[in-house]
Enzyme design. Structure first.
Site, PDB file in Angstrom:
ATOM      1  N   GLN A   9      66.808  39.313  55.234  1.00  0.00           N
ATOM      2  CA  GLN A   9      66.497  37.672  55.654  1.00  0.00           C
ATOM      3  C   GLN A   9      66.712  37.411  57.345  1.00  0.00           C
ATOM      4  O   GLN A   9      67.740  37.936  57.962  1.00  0.00           O
ATOM      5  CB  GLN A   9      67.350  36.721  55.013  1.00  0.00           C
ATOM      6  CG  GLN A   9      66.814  35.927  54.066  1.00  0.00           C
ATOM      7  CD  GLN A   9      67.580  35.216  53.194  1.00  0.00           C
ATOM      8  OE1 GLN A   9      68.138  35.785  52.171  1.00  0.00           O
ATOM      9  NE2 GLN A   9      67.725  33.679  53.132  1.00  0.00           N
ATOM     10  N   SER A  87      71.001  44.516  53.891  1.00  0.00           N
ATOM     11  CA  SER A  87      71.438  43.327  52.788  1.00  0.00           C
ATOM     12  C   SER A  87      70.076  43.369  51.945  1.00  0.00           C
ATOM     13  O   SER A  87      69.881  44.489  51.259  1.00  0.00           O
ATOM     14  CB  SER A  87      71.428  41.920  53.448  1.00  0.00           C
ATOM     15  OG  SER A  87      71.693  41.025  52.311  1.00  0.00           O
ATOM     16  N   LEU A  88      68.976  42.600  51.946  1.00  0.00           N
ATOM     17  CA  LEU A  88      67.845  42.435  51.062  1.00  0.00           C
ATOM     18  C   LEU A  88      67.243  43.825  51.429  1.00  0.00           C
ATOM     19  O   LEU A  88      66.493  44.463  50.532  1.00  0.00           O
ATOM     20  CB  LEU A  88      66.852  41.187  51.319  1.00  0.00           C
ATOM     21  CG  LEU A  88      65.618  41.292  50.951  1.00  0.00           C
ATOM     22  CD1 LEU A  88      65.360  41.239  49.515  1.00  0.00           C
ATOM     23  CD2 LEU A  88      64.800  40.444  51.807  1.00  0.00           C
ATOM     24  N   ARG A 112      67.118  37.909  42.302  1.00  0.00           N
ATOM     25  CA  ARG A 112      68.518  37.795  43.115  1.00  0.00           C
ATOM     26  C   ARG A 112      68.072  36.439  43.912  1.00  0.00           C
ATOM     27  O   ARG A 112      69.204  35.849  44.040  1.00  0.00           O
ATOM     28  CB  ARG A 112      68.275  38.960  44.166  1.00  0.00           C
ATOM     29  CG  ARG A 112      69.377  39.156  45.144  1.00  0.00           C
ATOM     30  CD  ARG A 112      69.196  40.586  45.963  1.00  0.00           C
ATOM     31  NE  ARG A 112      70.222  40.571  46.984  1.00  0.00           N
ATOM     32  CZ  ARG A 112      70.240  40.342  48.081  1.00  0.00           C
ATOM     33  NH1 ARG A 112      69.304  39.644  48.612  1.00  0.00           N
ATOM     34  NH2 ARG A 112      71.222  40.458  48.890  1.00  0.00           N
ATOM     35  N   HIS A 193      77.146  37.113  51.214  1.00  0.00           N
ATOM     36  CA  HIS A 193      78.033  38.392  51.498  1.00  0.00           C
ATOM     37  C   HIS A 193      79.510  37.717  51.566  1.00  0.00           C
ATOM     38  O   HIS A 193      80.247  37.971  52.447  1.00  0.00           O
ATOM     39  CB  HIS A 193      77.555  39.217  52.480  1.00  0.00           C
ATOM     40  CG  HIS A 193      76.303  39.731  52.453  1.00  0.00           C
ATOM     41  ND1 HIS A 193      75.985  40.881  51.520  1.00  0.00           N
ATOM     42  CD2 HIS A 193      75.169  39.404  53.358  1.00  0.00           C
ATOM     43  CE1 HIS A 193      74.773  41.161  51.688  1.00  0.00           C
ATOM     44  NE2 HIS A 193      74.234  40.561  52.605  1.00  0.00           N
ATOM     45  N   GLN A 242      77.097  44.519  46.897  1.00  0.00           N
ATOM     46  CA  GLN A 242      76.539  43.866  47.957  1.00  0.00           C
ATOM     47  C   GLN A 242      76.823  42.496  48.295  1.00  0.00           C
ATOM     48  O   GLN A 242      76.760  41.889  49.194  1.00  0.00           O
ATOM     49  CB  GLN A 242      75.224  44.510  48.152  1.00  0.00           C
ATOM     50  CG  GLN A 242      74.708  44.229  49.518  1.00  0.00           C
ATOM     51  CD  GLN A 242      73.322  43.801  49.473  1.00  0.00           C
ATOM     52  OE1 GLN A 242      72.672  43.071  49.062  1.00  0.00           O
ATOM     53  NE2 GLN A 242      72.189  45.082  49.784  1.00  0.00           N
TER      54      GLN A 242
END
Length: 283
Positions: A9, A87-88, A112, A193, A242
């Protein structure tokens, strides 16, 4: 050894994917498949915006995933020795190397993103980038605050993202500014996170277990551990962890270099990871 990096993102922009759609029949096929699975015109949001809609978590994550995986699938000589996703971006990386199918990854990312969006709407949280301080100083300020505030993204030397409740975020940022830090508040409405994402993590665990993963054909350096993993059960575990664990990005890149990576290619919209890469490799 060749390494490929997949962004998360923040790398999105209005118009992303338009050229891929126009110039590749294979890309067009996957874009259309995405819309069949999702049940709405994702290409319109990606190609035309508006930005206010594209930057919503439930659309951003889908847009970056779709773009990144399609780009990897049409790359010449895409045969990585190692991959990492921010991340993603881990989902994009895993689909690109066929740990799961493009379609399954799309469904996973959609779930998600929806879970995270709901938490963003119910909890007043935020994130900020802290520049110019050692990690341990920022970590100590977070530990001392009475609210929920944690390091969330170890991006590069001198750049650490913190995440948590908005009140705690403001307090810690104010204190860090007083000792010389530069602060950039991120345009997100969630505390990614961080422990605030725990409800989404529990739901994602149940959802992920429904899908079949394969062992990875190359090393994937996971955000949670920053170390190479190939076994499907370990991959599943780390994707779930994560959500509430920090992204150990600079640690992952350093480990990839130590393990023999000599070329890094960013696969996704923009060049955010390439810019971080320059700071990491110099230090």
């Amino acid at each position: 050894m060749k390494a490929y990096l997949f962004p998360g993102q923040g790398s999105q922009f209005v118009g992303m994917g338009k050229n891929l759609y126009k110039n590749s029949d294979f890309a067009k096929k996957l874009f259309r498949l995405s819309e069949e699975i999702l049940g709405f015109k994702m290409t319109s949001i990606m190609f035309e915006g508006p930005m206010d809609q594209l930057k919503k978590t439930k659309y951003t994550q889908l847009a970056v995933y779709i773009y990144s995986v399609i780009k990897a699938k049409i790359l010449m000589n895409f045969n990585p020795d190692m991959v990492a996703g921010h991340s993603l971006g881990e989902f994009s990386a895993l689909a690109a190397i066929d740990v799961f199918s493009f379609e399954d990854g799309l469904i996973l990312v959609n779930e998600r993103a929806s879970m995270m969006q709901k938490i963003c709407e119910s909890v007043h949280g935020g994130m900020a980038v802290v520049f110019g301080l050692e990690d341990h100083i920022i970590e100590d300020f977070c530990k001392r605050d009475k609210g929920i505030i944690v390091p969330s993204n170890y991006n590069s030397p001198g750049q650490l993202v913190i995440s948590g409740e908005m009140a705690a975020l403001k307090r810690v940022c104010f204190s860090l500014k007083k000792i010389g830090a530069k602060i950039l508040t991120l345009p997100v409405h969630g505390a990614f996170h961080s422990p605030i994402m725990e409800p989404a993590k529990k739901k994602l665990k149940i959802f992920v277990e429904k899908f079949s993963f394969k062992d990875s054909k190359c090393s994937i350096y996971h955000n949670v551990t920053s170390t190479p993993i190939k076994k499907c059960n370990d991959i599943k575990k780390n994707l779930i962890e994560q959500l509430t664990s920090p992204v150990k990005w600079k640690q992952s890149i350093k480990n990839m270099i130590l393990d023999g990576a000599i070329s890094f290619t960013e696969v996704g919209p923009g060049n955010i990871l390439q810019n971080l890469m320059k700071k990491i490799s110099i230090n």
